[in-house]
Enzyme design. Structure first.
Site, PDB file in Angstrom:
ATOM      1  N   GLU A  39      -4.225  66.615 -10.339  1.00 35.01           N
ATOM      2  CA  GLU A  39      -5.299  67.592 -10.426  1.00 35.01           C
ATOM      3  C   GLU A  39      -5.153  68.247 -11.798  1.00 35.01           C
ATOM      4  OE1 GLU A  39      -5.229  70.428  -7.248  1.00 35.01           O
ATOM      5  OE2 GLU A  39      -6.879  71.558  -8.160  1.00 35.01           O
ATOM      6  N   ARG A  93       9.259  64.489  -2.200  1.00 32.94           N
ATOM      7  CA  ARG A  93       9.106  65.058  -3.541  1.00 32.94           C
ATOM      8  C   ARG A  93      10.451  65.091  -4.249  1.00 32.94           C
ATOM      9  NH1 ARG A  93       4.364  68.275  -3.736  1.00 32.94           N
ATOM     10  NH2 ARG A  93       4.948  69.356  -5.620  1.00 32.94           N
ATOM     11  N   LYS A 115       3.423  73.735 -10.177  1.00 35.41           N
ATOM     12  CA  LYS A 115       2.543  74.142 -11.280  1.00 35.41           C
ATOM     13  C   LYS A 115       2.241  75.631 -11.225  1.00 35.41           C
ATOM     14  CE  LYS A 115      -0.193  70.492 -10.711  1.00 35.41           C
ATOM     15  NZ  LYS A 115      -1.387  69.654 -10.680  1.00 35.41           N
TER      16      LYS A 115
END
Ligand code: ATP
Ligand code: MG
Length: 550
Positions: free
Chosen positions: A33, A259, A269
């Protein structure tokens, strides 16, 4: 530093899909994104997706998941492409955007409406939350659930035409409000949001949700293996529901892996943005940031990052990797590849009292790699040594220069310290030493050997440089657990100083990396380094000073 691919569940899955003829060709995608710079966790995802495509002769797409225009921008789109390329990967065909498919998503939403599988819901956000139930309580059907198909069509078309206020209505899938999986309780497909989009401008006032977009993007692009992280595991039934209920051109499958988490680091982020916005760091690409651009500016190498991502493995169990592993991958790569050079970080003047005229010495660029050649290094009467390398008196453990004792200048002669000047505070200001004759590459004739080797820089030809010594940004293992980030910031994560460098370093191109002998690895700053004003960043020390390991 090539790493043999290790077996992992994704490789096993792909191999068996190929063997069984379930798929003919592996197509993966990396779907960021564009709402921030990529971090070390994304590097893992990139190496997984591009790496699998590479290994099995398939293709990997770069696709921006841009369904959330408020937080997205072109700056991030550009930075992400640069990061992927820098890591050494090339995506298949053009860069893709979820927004390329908005028209198609809209048609598919109408398709679901026509099939009686989607409806326009007028509940407020708060009401919708109430109706949704909880993990222990089933949800309730929305009073708008049984609207006629024609009414849903008319309302959804009007939503698109901008006839309703933001947030006043949504389009929802009609699945099962009692499902134990909350994602299947009539999830939202479209929201009304009057926000200009970086790709589509003001064309749309309704935007699809991530869930309604992602699997369909995969299907349009013919993705065979849609690889994501474990938090999407609960979304998989919904991912499959859309694929089952829409006339999509292909049948992608989702696979999840754990992850990558790294200690002493934040990999979110949102938290990285906090660091940028609060001015703790100079930007997303500050050399202390665990962003790909930050690590690049710090002097980390793509090889080291790829190697690290392979080393940590790919599994379905969550864990935290020691940042020392990453640092060690960087150190190993640079040890093999970085040319050696001399820089004095804490200069003390030394006069070679018996050197009549300047000489040129030929010094190897790498101790273990002759192909890196040799360079000329000037040696004049005045040189700089490091203040730490001289003592007026010292015990036997001190293997450097002491009054009346000998040491070898790296690549040059053995010298013997005769005397020194001091200032009013007793600080040494200058050392006087003589060259022991015939000791270039030879031990002294008199049998009195040098105690050690020190680095040095010729004063007449050396140049001044700014040195930015970077260290870990956080001084606790799990910074994301701290209430205030300020409390866990390492106060010495950046120390700026001045050093003298051998002349050759002045003409180093930005991003060239060196081992400054006995000091560590340094890189010419990507943006600020110039011949007139050399600037070097410390990449990493020669040894791990945090844990004491190499
Ligand atoms: P963040 O939580 O930092 O905002 P994100 O998951 O929202 O990350 P995206 O841009 O959506 O960021 O991520 C693109 C891809 O990278 C996704 O497939 C995501 O699963 C993957 N990814 C993100 N963080 C990690 C991580 N720490 N380890 C492995 N893969 C990751
Ligand atoms: Mg995300």
């Amino acid at each position: 530093m090539d790493t043999e691919p290790r077996s992992n569940f994704l490789r096993t899955q792909i191999q068996s899909d190929l063997d069984a003829g379930v798929v003919e060709r592996i197509v993966t995608r990396f779907p960021p994104e564009p709402n921030g710079f990529l971090h070390i966790g994304h590097a893992k995802s990139i190496t997984v997706n591009f790496g699998l495509a590479e290994q099995y002769g398939g293709a990997c797409n770069l696709r921006f998941d841009d369904t959330n225009p408020e937080k997205e921008s072109q700056v991030f789109i550009d930075a992400i492409q640069a990061d992927v390329k820098w890591l050494g990967y090339q995506w298949s065909g053009n860069v893709r955007f979820a927004s390329n498919y908005f028209e198609q998503f809209y048609d598919w939403a109408l398709h679901l409406i026509d099939e009686g599988k989607a409806y326009v819901c007028d509940l407020s956000a708060e009401e919708a939350r109430e109706y949704r139930g909880s993990l222990t309580k089933p949800g309730k059907n929305s009073p708008y659930r049984d609207r006629e198909i024609s009414e849903n069509r008319a309302l959804f078309t009007a939503m698109k035409a901008g006839e309703f206020e933001d947030g006043s209505r949504v389009l929802r899938a009609k699945i099962d409000m009692a499902s134990p999986n909350m994602n299947l309780r009539d999830p939202t497909l479209y929201r009304i949001r009057r926000v200009a989009h970086h790709q589509t401008g003001d064309d749309w006032v309704i935007y699809p949700t991530y869930d309604f977009a992602h699997g369909q993007e995969d299907a349009i692009e013919g993705i065979s293996h849609s690889i994501c992280t474990l938090e999407f595991e609960d979304h998989k039934p919904l991912y499959d529901w859309f694929i089952d209920n829409l006339p999509v051109p292909s049948r992608p499958r989702q696979y999840e892996f754990a992850r990558l988490n790294v200690n002493y680091t934040v990999t979110s982020k949102r938290k990285l943005k906090l660091l940028v916005d609060s001015g703790v760091v100079s930007g997303w690409d500050d050399p202390r940031m665990p962003t790909i651009a930050g690590m690049r500016r710090r002097g980390y190498t793509p090889t080291a990052l790829r190697h690290f991502c392979e080393e940590v493995g790919t599994s379905r169990s969550d864990g935290v990797v020691d940042v020392a592993m990453l640092e060690s991958a960087v150190r190993n790569d640079l040890n093999a590849t970085a040319p050696r050079a001399m820089a004095v970080l804490n200069p003390l003047a030394l006069e070679l009292t018996n050197l009549e005229k300047p000489e040129l010495l030929l010094v190897p660029n790498h101790p273990g790699d002759e192909t890196k050649g040799k360079r000329e290094v000037a040696l004049g009467r005045e040189i700089w040594i490091d203040r730490e390398d001289f003592r007026q008196e010292a015990n036997k453990k001190f293997k450097r220069l002491v009054l009346g004792k000998r040491v070898r200048l790296r690549g040059g002669y053995v010298i013997e310290a005769e005397r020194c000047d001091t200032d009013d505070e007793g600080q040494v200001t200058k050392v006087y030493a003589s060259i022991v004759p015939q000791t270039l590459g030879e031990d002294p004739d008199d049998g009195v050997k040098a105690k050690g080797v020190i680095h040095w820089v010729d004063a007449a030809t050396g140049c001044r440089a700014e040195i930015r010594s970077y260290d870990r940004l956080f001084n606790v293992e799990d910074p994301s657990r701290a209430d205030r980030m300020d409390d866990v910031i390492n106060p010495s994560s950046l120390v700026v100083s001045e050093a003298v460098l051998e002349r050759a370093l002045e003409s180093a191109a930005p991003e060239m990396r060196f081992q400054f002998e006995r000091e560590g690895y340094f890189v010419a700053d990507r943006y600020d380094h110039a011949r007139e004003k050399p600037v070097f960043n410390k990449v990493i020390g020669l040894r791990d000073t945090w844990t004491g390991n190499d």
